[in-house]
Design a protein around this motif. Structure first.
Motif, short mmCIF file in Angstrom:
data_model
loop_
_atom_site.label_atom_id
_atom_site.label_comp_id
_atom_site.label_asym_id
_atom_site.label_seq_id
_atom_site.Cartn_x
_atom_site.Cartn_y
_atom_site.Cartn_z
N ALA A 71 0.99 -1.33 0.02
CA ALA A 71 -0.22 0.53 -0.30
C ALA A 71 1.15 1.24 -0.11
O ALA A 71 1.47 1.64 1.01
CB ALA A 71 -1.00 0.40 1.30
N PRO A 72 0.58 1.94 -1.15
CA PRO A 72 1.61 3.09 -0.73
C PRO A 72 1.38 4.57 0.25
O PRO A 72 2.30 5.07 0.56
CB PRO A 72 0.86 3.85 -1.98
N ASN A 73 0.23 3.89 1.30
CA ASN A 73 -0.14 4.85 2.01
C ASN A 73 -0.13 4.66 3.51
O ASN A 73 -0.63 4.93 4.46
CB ASN A 73 -1.58 5.61 1.89
N ILE A 74 0.80 3.89 3.93
CA ILE A 74 1.58 3.35 5.00
C ILE A 74 2.81 3.64 4.73
O ILE A 74 3.57 4.01 4.26
CB ILE A 74 2.31 1.50 4.67
N GLY A 75 2.98 4.32 6.05
CA GLY A 75 4.32 4.97 6.39
C GLY A 75 4.68 4.67 8.24
O GLY A 75 3.49 3.89 8.62
#
Length: 322
Positions: A189-193
């Motif tokens: 997922a690109p929105n995991i930080g």
């Protein structure tokens, strides 16, 4: 000089020699310096700092000469320090691998693993998020990038994208999710930080309505409540369900009892990984965490101790329908 006097002098000389030998201090060799340097502190994943700080405070109180210190980092760096003999004790959410254990044994060490507690990984959301139940299946889909919007989970939601935040890219929390939930596959997922600490995760979720944070449950307890049934008020802890559809009736939060009976699905074990070649302070603290007093501290922190007895009482609640 007669024979008896001669025997007396020889015996006295031997005794004095023994006292002299017993009083010798350990030689200040390079090996001894390296041992002492590694014995000054233990290392642990930062997510375990609340419980370990409490245990260390009591351990120091009971050991007047204790100089042991805690250093908190991420799980990967802690284990690397253990393997490099820069510390003799680390606390993690995993055991040593077969390769790591064999490596230490080949160097003539005897690594030991001491499980001390069970921890529930908590999913937390902003207090303004009305959707507080989620399935394990949907949480996996979020981590894989299959779901990126709150409306994909809850059609009525207007919170937009799901902003996932972990404590540290190399933490035990990240590794556990990858290994235990995604079978070793990396997040897509690109929105995991990730931020830097568990406290920062809580702060981030408190200030972002669309966020979902993942932290250890020992960060949740409201210290004013000694029964361990009250979580922090500035965030909301989600209920997690093993079923395909999450409801309040089939979703569970990481309370001690739900970890104990297995209802809560996101459970990990906390281990003390010990490699000390002698019985010094690191060994003493690792075993203290497993002894009754250490297990009681763990229990009061909101985690589930490995050995302490757990009393379960049934409570009947009568609702007033007037």
């Amino acid at each position: 000089m007669n024979r008896n006097a001669s025997k007396y002098i020889i015996g006295l000389t031997l005794i004095l020699g023994l006292f002299s030998a017993c009083g010798n201090k350990p030689k200040n060799t390079k090996a001894e310096q390296e041992y002492q340097r590694a014995a000054r502190y233990f290392m642990a994943d930062e997510s375990f700092s609340p419980i370990l700080n409490e245990a260390l405070e009591v351990f120091r109180y009971n050991n007047v000469l204790d100089t042991l210190e805690a250093q908190y980092t991420n799980e990967q760096d802690a284990v690397k320090k253990l393997m490099a003999l820069e510390t003799w004790l680390v606390f993690t959410s995993r055991d040593l691998t077969a390769k790591e254990r064999q490596n230490l044994q080949d160097r003539k060490y005897l690594p030991r693993t001491i499980p001390i507690a069970y921890d529930g990984l908590a999913l937390i959301v902003n207090n303004d998020n009305p959707d507080t139940c989620i399935t394990v299946k949907d949480f996996k889909r979020i981590l894989r990038g299959e779901i990126s919007e709150w409306k994909d989970l809850y059609p009525q939601s207007r919170l937009g994208s799901i902003d996932v935040v972990f404590d540290n890219p190399l933490s035990s929390t990240v590794r556990w999710c990858v290994d235990s939930l995604l079978s070793g596959q990396e997040f897509k997922a690109p929105n995991i930080g990730a931020v830097k600490t568990s406290a920062a995760v809580i702060d981030y979720v408190e200030n972002h309505k669309n966020a979902i944070g993942i932290i250890g449950s020992n960060w949740l307890n409201d210290k004013r409540d000694t029964t361990n049934v009250t979580f922090k008020k500035n965030i909301t802890v989600m209920g997690v369900s093993r079923l395909d559809s999450a409801t309040r009736a089939n979703s569970w939060k990481p309370y001690q009892y739900y970890i104990y009976n297995g209802n809560y699905p996101l459970i990990r074990t906390i281990y003390a990984l010990l490699n000390e070649p002698r019985s010094g302070l690191p060994s003493g603290f690792a075993h203290f965490c497993r002894l009754p007093k250490g297990q009681l501290i763990i229990q009061k922190s909101g985690l589930l101790p490995i050995q302490a007895a757990t009393n379960v009482r049934e409570v009947i609640v009568n609702y007033n329908t007037d």
